[in-house]
Design an enzyme around this catalytic site. Sequence first.
Site, mmCIF file in Angstrom:
data_model
loop_
_atom_site.group_PDB
_atom_site.id
_atom_site.type_symbol
_atom_site.label_atom_id
_atom_site.label_comp_id
_atom_site.label_asym_id
_atom_site.label_seq_id
_atom_site.Cartn_x
_atom_site.Cartn_y
_atom_site.Cartn_z
ATOM 1 N N LYS A 198 0.829 -1.321 -0.123
ATOM 2 C CA LYS A 198 -0.089 0.488 0.149
ATOM 3 C C LYS A 198 0.773 0.815 -0.191
ATOM 4 C CE LYS A 198 -4.044 -1.677 1.425
ATOM 5 N NZ LYS A 198 -5.273 -2.044 2.207
ATOM 6 N N ARG B 10 -3.248 -9.620 5.639
ATOM 7 C CA ARG B 10 -3.649 -10.286 3.990
ATOM 8 C C ARG B 10 -2.555 -9.184 3.003
ATOM 9 N NH1 ARG B 10 -5.558 -7.008 -0.057
ATOM 10 N NH2 ARG B 10 -7.594 -8.165 -1.223
HETATM 11 N N1 HH2 Z 1 -7.123 -4.408 1.401
HETATM 12 C C1 HH2 Z 1 -7.901 -4.204 -0.477
HETATM 13 C C2 HH2 Z 1 -8.897 -5.116 -0.408
HETATM 14 N N2 HH2 Z 1 -8.837 -5.924 0.636
HETATM 15 N N3 HH2 Z 1 -9.642 -6.603 2.761
HETATM 16 C C3 HH2 Z 1 -9.006 -6.266 3.775
HETATM 17 N N4 HH2 Z 1 -9.662 -7.363 4.954
HETATM 18 N N5 HH2 Z 1 -8.022 -5.226 4.255
HETATM 19 C C4 HH2 Z 1 -7.493 -4.640 3.416
HETATM 20 O O1 HH2 Z 1 -6.613 -4.476 4.031
HETATM 21 C C5 HH2 Z 1 -7.366 -4.790 1.810
HETATM 22 C C6 HH2 Z 1 -9.488 -5.560 1.539
HETATM 23 C C7 HH2 Z 1 -6.651 -3.424 -1.351
HETATM 24 O O2 HH2 Z 1 -5.602 -4.407 -1.667
HETATM 25 P P1 HH2 Z 1 -6.057 -4.838 -3.301
HETATM 26 O O3 HH2 Z 1 -6.647 -6.170 -3.061
HETATM 27 O O4 HH2 Z 1 -4.328 -5.069 -3.432
HETATM 28 O O5 HH2 Z 1 -6.180 -4.028 -4.210
HETATM 29 P P2 HH2 Z 1 -7.762 -3.504 -5.263
HETATM 30 O O6 HH2 Z 1 -8.214 -3.064 -4.150
HETATM 31 O O7 HH2 Z 1 -7.052 -2.543 -6.392
HETATM 32 O O8 HH2 Z 1 -7.904 -4.793 -6.057
#
Ligand code: HH2
Length: 288
Positions: free
Chosen positions: A228, A262
């Site tokens: 992030k 995660r």
């Molecule tokens: N962060 C993201 C997505 N889902 N779920 C939980 N429980 N906690 C988090 O911090 C979290 C999450 C964002 O990251 P990512 O899935 O890599 O990216 P994107 O939202 O662009 O798919």
Amino acid sequence: MASEPIFPRDRVTIVGVLNLTPDSFSDGGRYVRRGDDGALDLAAAVRAAHALVESGADVIDLGGESTRPGAAEVPAGVEIERTRPVIEALTGRIGVPISIDTRKAEVAAAALAAGARVVNDVSGLGHEPRLADVAAEGGATLVLGHMRGVPETMQRAPHYDDVLREVAAELEAAVEVAHAAGVPDEHLVVDPGLGFGKRLEDNLALLAHAGWLRERLGLPVLVGPSRKSFLGALTGDPVEARELATVAACAVAAFAGADAVRVHDPAGARRAAAVGRAARDARRKELT
Ligand code: HH2
């Protein structure tokens, strides 16, 4: 006999991320083509899920909608088209529980019907409170994330007077909604939502006080630092080079008391979490 909890309290659970989106901030477009046809590469997605397990994931979190800052909402039907075939292909074959990363009740219901056992809602029931009913009916574990606002605008001037107490209180309100729908504590996990309407100092305070949140809510705490931008702000690393900073954040999270992390790459996170948790357990209470 009660079944084993998916997020036990005696070790740090590694949640491996598999984004089936064209536009996720770090791994978008790998399994769903960018552009008009948006086709899913099912075989590649299944291979990636198995690779996550081989490198140490205890749970696989599948997402069909990016919730990065600035992302626009995706219709439920599109999320289902992206995620359901992969859940069906993995259920019963992958050996670890499947989680669906969604804010929508319809998507959660389709995922649970296809075999998922965890619903990960970054909006903490703020988007669709009836998602709690779907989780309760399906006997699913529900992850309640903290988010201020919506992804499209959440990073425009977020502000807290006391981030820890405000996030805890808002998560408590979400837990109450889940309880009212019939989700028991044994099926609840809370997440302070790193990057979801937070400044750098907010993310750091929440990471450093994961254990405080755990005590206050009496529930397992999951944190999602992976790649992030707050890590980029601290290190100067671009998104594709944030793995080492992610590993460091996982060690801090585990030492601070997190029950789960995660991550996109479990290999380093798993080791960092093992070291962080062991060091936490070794702390001498009488010195604190
Ligand atoms: N962060 C993201 C997505 N889902 N779920 C939980 N429980 N906690 C988090 O911090 C979290 C999450 C964002 O990251 P990512 O899935 O890599 O990216 P994107 O939202 O662009 O798919």
